[in-house]
Design an enzyme around this catalytic site. Sequence first.
Site: not given
Ligand code: GLA
Length: 710
Positions: A413, A447-448, A450, A493, A515
């Site tokens: 990403r 708090w993500d 990714n 998250c 998601d």
């Molecule tokens: C992730 C999270 C989503 C959103 C995006 C934002 O994919 O799971 O809910 O917050 O990041 O970039």
Amino acid sequence: MLRRKGTCYKFDTPHTSLVIDTGKNAEILYYGPTIRSQPEYSIVRPELDWAGNGMARSLFSSYGSTDFRECGIKLVLADGSSATHFVFKKVKKVPRPETELPFSYGEEDTLRFEFLDEYAKLRLCLYYTIFADTDVISVVTELTNVGKKSVHIRKISSLQLDLWGDGFTFSTFDGSWGIERQRHDSLVTSQLFVNESRTGTSSPFHNPFVMLSRENEVYSFNLVYSGNHKETVEGNACHQVRFLSGISDSFFDWELGAGETFVAPEAVMLFAKTEDENTREMHKFVSEHIVRGRNKKKVRPILVNNWEGTYFNFTHDRILEIAKKSADMGAELFVLDDGWFGKRDDDTTSLGDWFDYAEKTGGIATLAEEVRALGLKFGLWVEPEMISPKSELYEKHPEYAMKPLKVDGTLMRNQLMLNIADKTVQNYIVRAISKVISDTKASYVKWDHNRYMTDPYGKDIQSGEYAHRCVLGLYSILRRLTEKFPFVLFESCSSGGGRFDLGMFSYMPQTWTSDNTDARERYDIQRGTSYGYPPSTMGAHVTASPNHQSGHASPLETRFNIACGGLMGYELDPTKCSEEEISIIQKQIKFYQKYRDVFFEGTFYRLDPKDGGEGFMFVSPDQTQAIVVGVVKNKVTARTNYRFTLKGLNPAFNYSVRTREQANYQGELSYVAGGDLLMQTGLQMQNIFSDTENRFNSIYSRMYVLKRLS
Ligand code: GLA
């Protein structure tokens, strides 16, 4: 309760007993439903098998003995050898060890079983802990080097449980992004079954929660850990089954210096006779002994999150319009998702630059005030463990990134991870996020996380230790921030539910489940998740239709019904909703507020597929109220007959049964029935064809409210 008879120790939880005998070495004589007396050693202890293999149900296993199955502890000693022989020394009632790892809390009693290998100069301690109000038993494994030379730990399982018998099923909860925690059942045979994550996180691929079951026996296991993990099951020809769980040993190599101690993540195990009982006990344990802090018992606010409404494309005015409409709908919290910081207009930039993108937000602190002036709480999205190569932080501190400095690193990403094993980086994160929270007075933080770990590297850290040191770094950051901001509601998250584990729940009481918000697919994700985790931990949002992930359409009422299987909120642009939709949402929110206690504190049951219908339900602790969501997953046009059987009601109570007023459903249903009948015959879905919208969709749902008649 703990009891001792001779060399036998009996742990009694409310419905189960575990008996450990220390006469020979230390082994489990019994684990199952409560027994009144201690089993006689001679009755239950097995013989050696014909090949001379050890048959004991040991508490642990290590390399070099006659037990040739997968072992829990693998070491390389200073002289290059690997065989160890731990001998039982003593058992003592003690508190649990102090560690940097999160543990469950609120325990009743702990016994420490201590073993020593005189030659290797290693002390192994196993802490077995019970709780007064749950059947979950916790196990902590600790290894101390009492010698003068370093040893290498190549594997250290947190828990070993040896079971007797054939025909066990190993259930794992696997998936990927957008399809998390799908249940898979494998029949246990004479081979090794592996459930493992190597992403640096608990991962969406293989959750650390697993079950082993056969008729009248359901064992479930989990780890209080958020990193690489591994659970294995091995059967054999002599009716033995070995379960192991702990940090993944792939690439793990921990140098244990003289005098040092390594504490493995806490493992939990639970026995119940049925899956429903197992789920109920596990939910209780997670809610009472893992989730903590000021938000633990507080019903969670109904939020509107702008992510699927705007993605990165928003302005101050647009956000304010959305917030205004959210307030009109009756929402309680507005969450500004990704895109408010640095120069973040897409996912190629700015992670690490946790300062206001003022041209876009109009001043984040002012925006937060304006949102609050509408009567809403304000929340924000952050992704603190990451860094974009295109960011001010990277320009200033390329050495913060997780990779050797001269290497580009693998992007996922468009981003890299931060080297959170490093104290300086940890301090930077705590400082930056504290400032964001203080400046905006945010009462909620998403708090993500990714991406997964690649190019693991931290200066001066051995590669075999790196992944675990990152998890310790993460926990240190989370501990500091949650202690500093005890009132803030943190939601974890990881591209949805990629880090759905008891480690994260020790700091953040809820997690964004996936998601994927397609009602049909989300139903399966939430159902799989519910085996190990209560609905009060699962973020679940109503989003636009057609769904952005799947492209499938589903009625607003069905999207709401499914979202009520977790912490219900909305993730759409309400300014794009029709007046009719807004009025439906207003009614949904009022309904949810009215019954929020039942959703939040009620006992959750999965309704099993029966005659085409399934679903889930919540029963209030006093059994006087219940909310039922009946689901038909694969509706076939000409088939009208669907039924599902209820659970958890009081058979002696009479209940009024009413369908929740749903916009698309005209055939109002209202009748009175006994709890016994509803749990035996079940509910028949009436008038499916009177649904204006539902009849054209493949997923069909209806919500019912049950109340005890006085
Ligand atoms: C992730 C999270 C989503 C959103 C995006 C934002 O994919 O799971 O809910 O917050 O990041 O970039």
